[in-house]
Motif scaffolding. Structure first.
Motif, PDB file in Angstrom:
ATOM      1  N   CYS B  26       0.838  -1.199   0.000  1.00 45.86           N
ATOM      2  CA  CYS B  26       0.000   0.000   0.000  1.00 45.86           C
ATOM      3  C   CYS B  26       0.876   1.254   0.000  1.00 45.86           C
ATOM      4  CB  CYS B  26      -0.881   0.042   1.253  1.00 45.86           C
ATOM      5  SG  CYS B  26      -2.240  -1.127   1.186  1.00 45.86           S
ATOM      6  N   ALA B  27       0.399   2.293  -0.699  1.00 45.11           N
ATOM      7  CA  ALA B  27       1.026   3.602  -0.550  1.00 45.11           C
ATOM      8  C   ALA B  27       0.602   4.141   0.812  1.00 45.11           C
ATOM      9  CB  ALA B  27       0.548   4.531  -1.646  1.00 45.11           C
ATOM     10  N   VAL B  28       1.576   4.437   1.662  1.00 47.19           N
ATOM     11  CA  VAL B  28       1.222   4.968   2.977  1.00 47.19           C
ATOM     12  C   VAL B  28       1.073   6.483   2.854  1.00 47.19           C
ATOM     13  CG1 VAL B  28       1.951   5.254   5.346  1.00 47.19           C
ATOM     14  CG2 VAL B  28       2.286   3.060   4.200  1.00 47.19           C
ATOM     15  N   LEU B  29      -0.177   6.920   2.857  1.00 49.88           N
ATOM     16  CA  LEU B  29      -0.471   8.347   2.689  1.00 49.88           C
ATOM     17  C   LEU B  29      -0.513   9.015   4.053  1.00 49.88           C
ATOM     18  CD1 LEU B  29      -3.367   8.207   0.077  1.00 49.88           C
ATOM     19  CD2 LEU B  29      -0.903   8.291  -0.335  1.00 49.88           C
ATOM     20  N   GLN B  30      -0.605  10.342   4.019  1.00 44.75           N
ATOM     21  CA  GLN B  30      -0.759  11.102   5.254  1.00 44.75           C
ATOM     22  C   GLN B  30      -2.221  11.539   5.380  1.00 44.75           C
ATOM     23  OE1 GLN B  30       1.773  11.101   7.360  1.00 44.75           O
ATOM     24  NE2 GLN B  30       2.808   9.892   5.787  1.00 44.75           N
ATOM     25  N   PRO B  31      -2.600  11.954   6.575  1.00 40.62           N
ATOM     26  CA  PRO B  31      -3.996  12.376   6.769  1.00 40.62           C
ATOM     27  C   PRO B  31      -4.370  13.501   5.813  1.00 40.62           C
ATOM     28  CG  PRO B  31      -2.830  12.296   8.862  1.00 40.62           C
ATOM     29  CD  PRO B  31      -1.804  12.055   7.798  1.00 40.62           C
ATOM     30  N   TYR B  32      -5.655  13.557   5.467  1.00 38.13           N
ATOM     31  CA  TYR B  32      -6.118  14.669   4.644  1.00 38.13           C
ATOM     32  C   TYR B  32      -6.178  15.913   5.527  1.00 38.13           C
ATOM     33  CZ  TYR B  32      -8.151  16.774   0.540  1.00 38.13           C
ATOM     34  OH  TYR B  32      -8.349  17.549  -0.572  1.00 38.13           O
ATOM     35  N   ASP B  33      -5.839  17.063   4.935  1.00 36.96           N
ATOM     36  CA  ASP B  33      -5.696  18.268   5.759  1.00 36.96           C
ATOM     37  C   ASP B  33      -7.002  19.035   5.906  1.00 36.96           C
ATOM     38  OD1 ASP B  33      -5.763  18.902   3.111  1.00 36.96           O
ATOM     39  OD2 ASP B  33      -4.298  20.532   3.244  1.00 36.96           O
ATOM     40  N   MET B  34      -8.094  18.273   6.113  1.00 41.27           N
ATOM     41  CA  MET B  34      -9.361  18.954   6.357  1.00 41.27           C
ATOM     42  C   MET B  34     -10.109  18.210   7.446  1.00 41.27           C
ATOM     43  SD  MET B  34     -10.734  20.015   2.592  1.00 41.27           S
ATOM     44  CE  MET B  34     -12.063  20.967   3.310  1.00 41.27           C
ATOM     45  N   GLU B  35     -11.129  18.890   8.019  1.00 52.08           N
ATOM     46  CA  GLU B  35     -11.921  18.234   9.048  1.00 52.08           C
ATOM     47  C   GLU B  35     -12.898  17.274   8.386  1.00 52.08           C
ATOM     48  OE1 GLU B  35     -12.770  22.147   9.466  1.00 52.08           O
ATOM     49  OE2 GLU B  35     -12.518  22.245  11.644  1.00 52.08           O
ATOM     50  N   VAL B  36     -12.830  15.991   8.772  1.00 50.78           N
ATOM     51  CA  VAL B  36     -13.751  15.001   8.223  1.00 50.78           C
ATOM     52  C   VAL B  36     -14.329  14.158   9.358  1.00 50.78           C
ATOM     53  CG1 VAL B  36     -12.591  14.799   5.979  1.00 50.78           C
ATOM     54  CG2 VAL B  36     -11.880  13.335   7.876  1.00 50.78           C
ATOM     55  N   GLY B  37     -15.447  13.507   9.069  1.00 49.73           N
ATOM     56  CA  GLY B  37     -16.101  12.684  10.083  1.00 49.73           C
ATOM     57  C   GLY B  37     -15.551  11.274  10.149  1.00 49.73           C
ATOM     58  N   ALA B  38     -14.880  10.842   9.083  1.00 49.94           N
ATOM     59  CA  ALA B  38     -14.355   9.482   9.038  1.00 49.94           C
ATOM     60  C   ALA B  38     -13.326   9.380   7.930  1.00 49.94           C
ATOM     61  CB  ALA B  38     -15.489   8.484   8.777  1.00 49.94           C
ATOM     62  N   GLY B  39     -12.484   8.350   8.026  1.00 50.90           N
ATOM     63  CA  GLY B  39     -11.424   8.153   7.049  1.00 50.90           C
ATOM     64  C   GLY B  39     -11.935   7.982   5.623  1.00 50.90           C
ATOM     65  N   THR B  40     -13.168   7.518   5.513  1.00 47.44           N
ATOM     66  CA  THR B  40     -13.759   7.320   4.189  1.00 47.44           C
ATOM     67  C   THR B  40     -13.816   8.619   3.391  1.00 47.44           C
ATOM     68  OG1 THR B  40     -15.099   5.581   5.145  1.00 47.44           O
ATOM     69  CG2 THR B  40     -15.796   6.395   3.021  1.00 47.44           C
ATOM     70  N   PHE B  41     -13.940   9.769   4.095  1.00 49.12           N
ATOM     71  CA  PHE B  41     -14.085  11.050   3.408  1.00 49.12           C
ATOM     72  C   PHE B  41     -12.815  11.508   2.684  1.00 49.12           C
ATOM     73  CE2 PHE B  41     -17.972  11.396   5.693  1.00 49.12           C
ATOM     74  CZ  PHE B  41     -18.764  12.258   4.957  1.00 49.12           C
ATOM     75  N   HIS B  42     -11.664  11.002   3.136  1.00 51.05           N
ATOM     76  CA  HIS B  42     -10.397  11.305   2.470  1.00 51.05           C
ATOM     77  C   HIS B  42     -10.586  11.031   0.971  1.00 51.05           C
ATOM     78  CE1 HIS B  42      -6.148  11.321   1.553  1.00 51.05           C
ATOM     79  NE2 HIS B  42      -5.750  11.246   2.817  1.00 51.05           N
ATOM     80  N   PRO B  43     -10.189  11.972   0.096  1.00 47.30           N
ATOM     81  CA  PRO B  43     -10.382  11.700  -1.337  1.00 47.30           C
ATOM     82  C   PRO B  43      -9.664  10.431  -1.787  1.00 47.30           C
ATOM     83  CG  PRO B  43      -9.129  13.755  -0.956  1.00 47.30           C
ATOM     84  CD  PRO B  43      -9.679  13.320   0.366  1.00 47.30           C
ATOM     85  N   ALA B  44      -8.642  10.016  -1.023  1.00 48.07           N
ATOM     86  CA  ALA B  44      -7.949   8.774  -1.373  1.00 48.07           C
ATOM     87  C   ALA B  44      -8.885   7.576  -1.292  1.00 48.07           C
ATOM     88  CB  ALA B  44      -6.758   8.551  -0.444  1.00 48.07           C
ATOM     89  N   THR B  45      -9.973   7.709  -0.552  1.00 42.92           N
ATOM     90  CA  THR B  45     -10.974   6.640  -0.543  1.00 42.92           C
ATOM     91  C   THR B  45     -12.169   7.024  -1.405  1.00 42.92           C
ATOM     92  OG1 THR B  45     -10.338   5.767   1.614  1.00 42.92           O
ATOM     93  CG2 THR B  45     -12.583   5.336   0.889  1.00 42.92           C
ATOM     94  N   THR B  46     -12.822   8.127  -1.053  1.00 45.40           N
ATOM     95  CA  THR B  46     -14.074   8.456  -1.736  1.00 45.40           C
ATOM     96  C   THR B  46     -13.886   8.550  -3.240  1.00 45.40           C
ATOM     97  OG1 THR B  46     -14.648   9.751   0.171  1.00 45.40           O
ATOM     98  CG2 THR B  46     -15.999  10.069  -1.764  1.00 45.40           C
ATOM     99  N   LEU B  47     -12.934   9.352  -3.669  1.00 45.72           N
ATOM    100  CA  LEU B  47     -12.787   9.560  -5.104  1.00 45.72           C
ATOM    101  C   LEU B  47     -12.058   8.390  -5.760  1.00 45.72           C
ATOM    102  CD1 LEU B  47     -12.085  13.408  -5.302  1.00 45.72           C
ATOM    103  CD2 LEU B  47     -14.247  12.174  -5.607  1.00 45.72           C
ATOM    104  N   ARG B  48     -11.034   7.886  -5.075  1.00 44.13           N
ATOM    105  CA  ARG B  48     -10.236   6.835  -5.703  1.00 44.13           C
ATOM    106  C   ARG B  48     -10.953   5.494  -5.768  1.00 44.13           C
ATOM    107  NH1 ARG B  48      -5.480   8.292  -8.473  1.00 44.13           N
ATOM    108  NH2 ARG B  48      -4.969  10.378  -7.702  1.00 44.13           N
TER     109      ARG B  48
END
Lengths: 747, 307
Positions: B26-48
């Motif tokens: 896996c590519a080990v990414l860093q946290p998304y720099d915005m306030e989110v309710g869950a990890g799913t919201f990270h564009p690395a999940t939602t969009l990808r």
């Protein structure tokens, strides 16, 4: 005769879907095999969380060879026609046979459909079943297109006969069938081959998989009970939980734990619900204290430390869960003791229905209805109103927020904590009942009053906003509410004229609806203010509603149904009563009373008093079981028919003045005498509401009526005699009408 | 926890998960720099999760659920917590085994513990997304969410992504045997300056709980919600080509506004100013943004199989 074994091995199948999936697999495969011409002796389906299994024994090795004769063209038909026939029948010309037919000689072909081996058929049927399996919810995975409940990993499909086992060649979306499976995920993960069902089940057992869900259930039950027994406890039976837990494990290992003393004061329902919903634990009760003091969790693995780590973990999770529950309980108790005002206030913000307002609005209506019903069911009006105001407050408690199924049960605890009487607290618990046909019906007067008011409000409310059940759609469970009213009234023998309360409920609900509508329209706001300011005199109400209806029409839209409910609640009440009567017919049919008998008594006055309706119907039903009763019905109908024809012909109603002095025959005089005796008895029995006695009294008319019709011709040429006889018949008709509309009795 | 392999701190669990999933490719990414309710919201999940391009990423995502704030007093509830998120597309056939390997890596040996996959279908009404899977139980405790994405932003996922979400605090408390989240060692307890979770987060939990529940200015928040919604729509409506004639649709900037709207909605919810009926309407508005962003993303390079 080979045996067939199929195993569909996947990632974990939801426990709740397994039973249905077993049935579907068995039905779909065996149906498919039979359709293709195979026969079999027996079949059985099994499941674990990771596998769905079917065994079919005594399968035919081939489908039978069949022959089909097909008629072709005449011998002298053009060459083209013959060619077409040969092509479609798949035969050559030398295989044809010439036969005599009505129109000369005709070619006949005999086509042989050779039987096919079971393996070919099994492969086709299984592939089709896998592709079309009726899972309640299915999914795709990876880059594939196949749908299954969770990713499907392998297919085991073998046919076994005397010569051994052979794999049925089959590939579905990249998964190729074989003869191998795997054991328990952790305890025996390696693959192994099997040669038939018995070998399969035995090897699975060695690989720590108990294939049969019934066996897993029995093992769990037995072990849980013996663990409890060792401590002098009893497991609280829960078949739903048992079957769910059996669907979560391949190798059940029940472990018993003790609930920490600091949680033992929580209500037993809270302990049980929390453990069941969150942890899928069975509750263990100590019969000496009556409390729930222990639990049984069912692990899916045998560990070197005999489950010690697992049990310790489960204990900790439970402690965290129960800490939450205890926190809710203590907070809720604090609020309850301070009077629950915050909860009442909170319910103002909870929408019950966007046309009927908030839960708080609803409680107001229920309180008003409960107050009115209370004296009719022997309850104190103040207590009933109080209970109605408290009954739903627990919806705002933290505990019910966490466990909605504890609504009512917590309400009782909180009402008691608030210092309410037992009667009021019990009503909070019981006012949702009965929820179904077999649910227990409350009997305590205050509970009955609130339970009825709750359901009347539901019925009148949704009726007023035109949300009635249609066909199979009943989103607001109005049929259940109607059955609730019926059972509450009948089983408590409560004498209530429902129409008044339906009207009252309709007006209350319509006012709520008007109040909501007033938020969006200044015209309605003015009218609503006018209505709210004055006690609803009928005149004022009608005047207002006329204005509303006009307003609705001017707006080019249908007037809201609640305007009408406000203006003419009697119409809504009657309509609702008809709905209740329909449900009553269904309810009584289940108790063996035919619908026509109910129709016959519904035609009587007072049909909104369901106790009266049922006792009339029961007595009528009993009478109609007797020979006298059946013949009497015929006599009454005959009398009614003759009268109806004569009345139509003569344009008068024959209803009065039959006089024995104009009687010609003994039979007529006997009928006069019998009526003279029966009429007062019937009247008295009806006044006493003693319907069996009334039925006996009228049944006594059977013989004289029969004899009368035997001997006497009603329509004679002698006008005085004829009129007298018709008037005599009207006495018979009246006697019958007091009890039921006999014309509606069928047969 | 009898395993000798047991981690000693919260951060060690994170580090072990990072190492483990990095080893799985896996590519080990860093946290998304915005306030989110869950990890799913990270564009690395939602969009990808959208489109056909293969993808494998793992990351920690700080997550905020304003309504869960308890002023740092509740042993298990926080308004700010961490999720560990793994997303792999297409979902590999051995994803369950890979997942079990990760439990082993943090000291939960499935031969000693009772690990179970219990049905739990996942749905995010705000993202227009759903999937089937399980919550994973370890000794009766939910330690992860395991989901095969079927739809995101109203689009069918083809191929399907496998998503793993670990609730890190809960998982770590279990592994470390902590009774209260604030007592859990964050760094190594033998460090020169040992820090507990409470040393780092007790005060912030108090501050944010107060702000979330009592102080957040609802008028401003309502305005920000509208602004985010409008900006999202504006970005999506912009021509796909820039002034220089290059096709650069702006799916990610638009999606940022969707994330923003979603978080503002959560804050308003915590302030108790959204009624039950309005709630559905707001969720629908956020979902509309998510769908529009998804519609645009699937047309971009990141959603295509590389040629």
């Amino acid at each position: 005769m080979p045996d067939l074994l199929i195993e569909l091995f996947s990632e974990e199948i939801p426990a709740r879907m397994q039973a249905r999936a077993r049935e579907d697999l068995k039905r779909l495969i065996t149906d498919g095999l039979v359709e293709a011409g195979l026969t079999y002796a027996s079949a059985g389906a099994f499941s674990t969380p990771r596998r769905l299994v079917l065994t079919v024994e005594g399968l035919s090795a081939n489908s039978p060879t069949t022959r089909e004769e097909r008629k072709g063209p005449r011998l002298d038909a053009p060459e083209k026609a013959l060619e077409g026939f040969l092509r479609s029948a798949g035969v050559t010309k030398d295989q044809l046979e010439a036969r005599d037919d009505k129109k000369g000689q005709v070619w006949f072909a005999t086509i042989t459909h050779p039987g096919r081996p079971a393996a070919r058929i099994v492969a086709e049927v299984l592939e089709r079943v896998i592709r079309d399996f009726p899972w309640p919810k299915s999914m795709r995975w990876g880059a594939g297109t196949l749908r299954w409940v969770r990713p499907l990993h392998s297919i085991l499909c073998i046919l076994t006969d005397e010569s051994g086992a052979s794999v049925v060649p089959l590939t579905v979306d990249g998964v190729t069938a074989g003869d191998r499976t795997r054991g328990h995920r952790f305890m025996a993960p390696d693959a192994f081959a099997v040669t038939g069902f018995e070998d399969y089940a035995a090897r699975l057992r060695r690989a720590r998989v108990m294939l049969d869900p019934a066996e897993r259930e029995a093992a769990i039950r037995q072990e849980a009970e013996s663990l409890a027994f060792a401590r002098g406890w009893q497991i609280v039976p829960d078949d739903g939980l048992l079957s769910e837990v059996a669907g979560l494990v391949e190798w059940p290992v029940p472990l018993m734990g003790v609930i920490e003393a600091r949680f033992l004061d929580l209500p037993p329902e809270v302990l049980q619900t929390s453990m069941k919903e969150h942890q899928k634990f069975f509750s263990a009760r100590n019969p000496k204290t009556g409390r729930i003091e222990g639990f049984v969790t069912v692990a899916n693995i045998e560990t070197p430390d005999h489950g010690e780590t697992i049990l310790a973990g489960n204990q900790r999770v439970l402690a965290a869960r129960l800490s939450d529950a205890a926190f809710f309980w203590e907070n809720d108790l604090r609020e309850a003791k301070s009077g629950m005002a915050a909860w009442a206030e909170g319910l103002r913000a909870v929408t019950f229905h966007n046309k009927l307002g908030s839960q708080a609005d609803r409680i107001e209506r229920i309180a008003a209805l409960a107050r009115e019903i209370a004296p009719l069911v022997g309850a104190d009006a103040d207590q009933a109103e109080r209970a109605a105001r408290l009954a739903k407050l627990d919806l705002r408690s933290s505990m019910v927020g966490e466990f909605p199924e504890l609504q009512g049960i917590m309400g009782r605890y909180y009402a008691l904590a608030a210092g309410e009487s037992d009667a009021v607290a019990d009503a909070a618990r019981d006012h949702y009942s009965p929820l179904g046909p077999s649910d227990e019906v409350p009997t305590a007067p205050v509970s009955v009053a609130v339970a009825l008011a709750d359901k009347l409000d539901t019925l009148t409310g949704f009726w007023a906003i035109d949300e009635k059940p249609t066909g199979s759609k009943d989103p607001f469970a109005l049929r259940r509410a109607a059955l609730g009213v019926i059972r509450l009234v009948i089983e408590n023998n409560s004498r209530i004229a429902l129409l008044d309360h339906f009207s009252r409920g309709s007006v209350l609900a319509a006012r709520s609806a008007l109040g909501i509508a007033a938020q969006a329209s200044s015209t309605i706001r003015d009218i609503y203010a006018k209505l709210a300011g004055v006690p609803a005199s009928d005149l004022l109400r009608k005047e207002i509603v006329t204005a509303l209806l006009k307003d609705g029409k001017n707006g080019d839209k249908e007037p809201e149904s609640f305007y009408v409910a406000l203006a003419e609640p009697e119409i809504f009440a009657a309509n609702l009563l008809a709905f209740l009567h329909d449900r009553l017919k269904v309810h009584l049919r289940d108790q063996g009373i035919r619908h026509d008998i109910i129709d016959a008594v519904l035609a009587q006055p007072g049909n909104d008093d369901l106790v009266l309706v049922v006792s009339r119907a029961t007595a009528l039903n009993a009478m109609l079981q007797t020979e006298d009763g059946k013949n009497l019905t015929q006599g009454l109908k005959r009398a009614g028919n003759i009268l109806a024809q004569a009345e139509e012909k003569d344009g008068v109603e024959y209803s009065f003045g039959a006089d024995p002095k104009f009687a010609d025959t003994d039979q007529e005089r006997a009928l006069f005498a019998a009526l003279d005796t029966a009429e007062p008895r019937i009247r008295q029995a009806i006044a006493d509401e003693d319907f069996p006695a009334a039925m006996t009294a009228i049944a006594a008319l059977r013989a004289p009526i029969d004899a009368f019709f035997e001997a006497v011709q009603v329509n004679t040429d002698h006008q005085i005699t004829r009129r007298n006889r018709l008037n005599l018949l009207s006495r018979i008709r009246d006697a019958g009408r007091q009890l039921a509309d006999f014309t509606r009795i069928e047969g | 926890m009898t395993s000798p392999n047991r981690p000693r701190s919260f951060q060690e669990i994170i580090l072990r998960l990072q190492t483990y999933w990095a080893a799985q490719g896996c590519a080990v990414l860093q946290p998304y720099d915005m306030e989110v309710g869950a990890g799913t919201f990270h564009p690395a999940t939602t969009l990808r999760a959208l489109g056909a391009r293969p993808w494998a990423a793992a990351y920690v995502q700080p997550s905020r659920r304003p309504t869960d704030g308890r002023y740092g007093e509740n042993p298990n509830r926080l308004q700010h917590y961490y999720q560990y998120q793994v997303i792999i597309k297409p979902s590999p056939p051995d994803l369950q085994d890979l997942y079990l390997g990760s439990l082993k890596a943090i000291g939960l040996d499935p031969m000693v513990h009772d690990v179970r996959f219990v049905e739990d279908d996942w749905e995010s009404p705000t993202l227009g997304a759903w999937g089937l899977g399980w919550e994973v139980w370890c000794d009766g405790m939910e330690v992860s969410q395991f989901t095969y994405f079927q739809q995101v932003g109203g689009h069918d996922c083809k191929p399907v992504s496998g998503e793993l979400t670990y609730g890190l605090e809960r998982l770590a408390m279990y592994v470390l045997g902590a009774g209260h989240v604030m007592d859990m060692p964050f760094n190594d307890p033998g460090a020169a300056i040992p820090l507990s979770y409470g040393d780092i987060f007790r005060q912030t939990e108090q501050e944010y709980s107060r702000w979330n529940f009592e102080q957040a200015d609802t008028e401003t928040l309502f305005r920000h919600f509208k602004d985010a919604e409008a900006e999202c729509a504006r970005i999506l409506a912009a021509p796909e080509t820039d002034a220089a004639g290059r096709r650069i649709p702006m799916a990610h900037p638009a999606y940022d506004q969707c994330i923003k709207a979603s978080h503002i909605f959560n804050l308003l919810d915590a302030r108790g100013v959204i009624s039950v009926t309005e709630r559905q309407a707001y969720i629908g508005r956020v979902r509309a943004l998510a769908k529009a962003c998804a519609d645009l993303f699937v047309t971009t390079d990141a959603a295509q199989v590389p040629t």
